[in-house]
Design an enzyme around this catalytic site. Structure first.
Site, PDB file in Angstrom:
ATOM      1  N   GLU A  43       0.846  -1.196   0.000  1.00 58.06           N
ATOM      2  CA  GLU A  43       0.000   0.000   0.000  1.00 58.06           C
ATOM      3  C   GLU A  43       0.886   1.253   0.000  1.00 58.06           C
ATOM      4  OE1 GLU A  43      -2.630  -0.470   3.312  1.00 58.06           O
ATOM      5  OE2 GLU A  43      -3.769  -2.067   2.314  1.00 58.06           O
ATOM      6  N   LYS A 196      -6.808   4.602 -41.940  1.00 55.80           N
ATOM      7  CA  LYS A 196      -6.461   3.488 -41.039  1.00 55.80           C
ATOM      8  C   LYS A 196      -7.706   2.654 -40.757  1.00 55.80           C
ATOM      9  CE  LYS A 196      -5.912   3.997 -36.359  1.00 55.80           C
ATOM     10  NZ  LYS A 196      -5.241   4.373 -35.109  1.00 55.80           N
TER      11      LYS A 196
HETATM   12  C1  R5P Z   1      -5.869   6.803 -31.926  1.00 55.78           C
HETATM   13  O1  R5P Z   1      -6.982   7.246 -32.057  1.00 55.78           O
HETATM   14  C2  R5P Z   1      -4.769   7.575 -31.290  1.00 55.78           C
HETATM   15  O2  R5P Z   1      -4.743   8.905 -31.699  1.00 55.78           O
HETATM   16  C3  R5P Z   1      -3.431   6.925 -31.565  1.00 55.78           C
HETATM   17  O3  R5P Z   1      -3.218   6.945 -32.961  1.00 55.78           O
HETATM   18  C4  R5P Z   1      -3.409   5.509 -31.085  1.00 55.78           C
HETATM   19  O4  R5P Z   1      -3.954   5.414 -29.809  1.00 55.78           O
HETATM   20  C5  R5P Z   1      -1.995   5.022 -31.052  1.00 55.78           C
HETATM   21  O5  R5P Z   1      -2.005   3.683 -30.647  1.00 55.78           O
HETATM   22  P1  R5P Z   1      -0.885   2.678 -31.158  1.00 55.78           P
HETATM   23  O6  R5P Z   1       0.441   3.366 -30.986  1.00 55.78           O
HETATM   24  O7  R5P Z   1      -1.054   1.466 -30.251  1.00 55.78           O
HETATM   25  O8  R5P Z   1      -1.202   2.363 -32.578  1.00 55.78           O
END
Ligand code: R5P
Length: 319
Positions: A43, A196
């Site tokens: 803790e 994406k």
């Molecule tokens: C998504 O909406 C965020 O803006 C980032 O692009 C995302 O969280 C990045 O995550 P990772 O690095 O795991 O792809």
């Protein structure tokens, strides 16, 4: 309305004492004396040594990994200050964890960002100061003031100093268009979007480019790098579409899981991040860190003096 004395106390949690130290150095001040340790059962054991009665207190604690530990420690620090009769208590969270869970996008899931807000408000925070929250509407989860700063001026100053010709700002997903547009506006650059498609929480796949990057010097902007999947794939898509050089500029370097390995191998020439989250032992070779400490220091000083923070939003951060 809280009443506080002329004394400012900056308290460093254990999430990122280096940043808290940089903030007080910029303020030409010192950290509030405080001991944070552990009881034998794990803790958290806290004792603030300096007098905080009536003081304007700022607890610096990003909710970065280990987020659950850092969150509980922040709540205990807020409670500690309340019971020590602090005049006003501001939770300074340069990185707001759980911000990606800001809505119920499927059945039987929590709205974790709201739970963070509930606990901070109930825990004794009078205000919240944060940087580039993943979703700005999280401010509405609070009935206390939330000051939402942007790392853009700090990152833009570093970008400006790189004297990049013919730049194009790229967002790795459509959700980042607003942020990318704000960056593009500062340097009068064009905008492009990587289309994406997310496969799962840790895996993404990207295929298309909306806009022109051929022969251009690309600056990919985003709010955070978590596992590095989105940004490293976006940089590959830019390369595939003929980008000449690639700079990645991101506010929060969470860098968890395979992030370092992915970034190390990606075609980006430079990866600019801020220090809202402490540096890891192992980092990608392209990483450059710029500090948000002067920004936070100015914000703390302005809050203390009841002066506007909007002066910190648009400039390139060099005054
Ligand atoms: C998504 O909406 C965020 O803006 C980032 O692009 C995302 O969280 C990045 O995550 P990772 O690095 O795991 O792809």
């Amino acid at each position: 309305m809280s009443y506080y004395s002329e004394t400012i106390r900056v308290i460093a949690g254990t999430a990122h004492p280096e940043l808290a130290g940089r903030i007080v150095a910029d303020m030409k001040s010192e950290l509030c004396a405080c001991q944070i340790g552990r009881f034998p059962d794990g803790e958290i054991d806290i004792k603030i040594d300096d007098d905080v009665r009536g003081a304007d207190c700022f607890v610096v604690q990003p909710l970065c990994p280990p987020v659950n530990e850092n969150w509980i420690e922040l709540l205990l620090l807020l409670d500690c200050l309340r019971r020590a009769s602090a005049g006003r208590v501001t939770a300074v969270m340069p990185y707001y964890g759980y911000a990606r869970k800001d809505r119920k996008d499927e059945g039987r899931v929590p709205i974790s960002a709201k739970v963070v807000a509930n606990t901070l408000s109930a825990g004794g925070a009078d205000r919240v100061l944060t940087v580039d929250m993943h979703a700005a509407q999280i401010q509405g989860f609070y009935d206390i003031p939330v000051d939402h700063l942007y790392a853009k001026p700090v990152l833009m100053r570093a970008i400006r100093d790189m004297h990049i010709d013919n730049p194009v700002i790229v967002t790795p997903d459509v959700g980042g268009i607003k942020m990318a547009r704000a960056y593009a506006k500062v340097i009068n650059a064009d905008l492009a979007i990587v289309d994406k498609r997310r496969v799962s929480g840790t895996e993404t796949t990207v295929e298309h480019m909306i806009g022109e990057v051929e022969g251009r010097n690309v600056i990919i902007v985003d709010d955070m790098i978590s596992t590095g999947g989105s940004i490293s794939q976006a940089s590959r898509v830019c390369k595939k579409h003929g980008a000449r050089s690639i700079v990645i500029a991101v506010s929060h370097a969470v860098l968890c899981g395979p992030a370092v390995e992915r970034l190390d191998k990606c075609p980006a020439d430079t990866i600019l991040v801020t220090d809202t989250i402490p540096s890891r032992a192992s980092i990608p070779h392209q990483l450059k860190v710029v500090s948000v400490a002067p920004l936070l220091s100015r914000a703390i000083q302005n809050l203390h003096d009841s002066r506007s923070l909007s002066v910190l939003f648009d400039k390139l951060g060099d005054d």
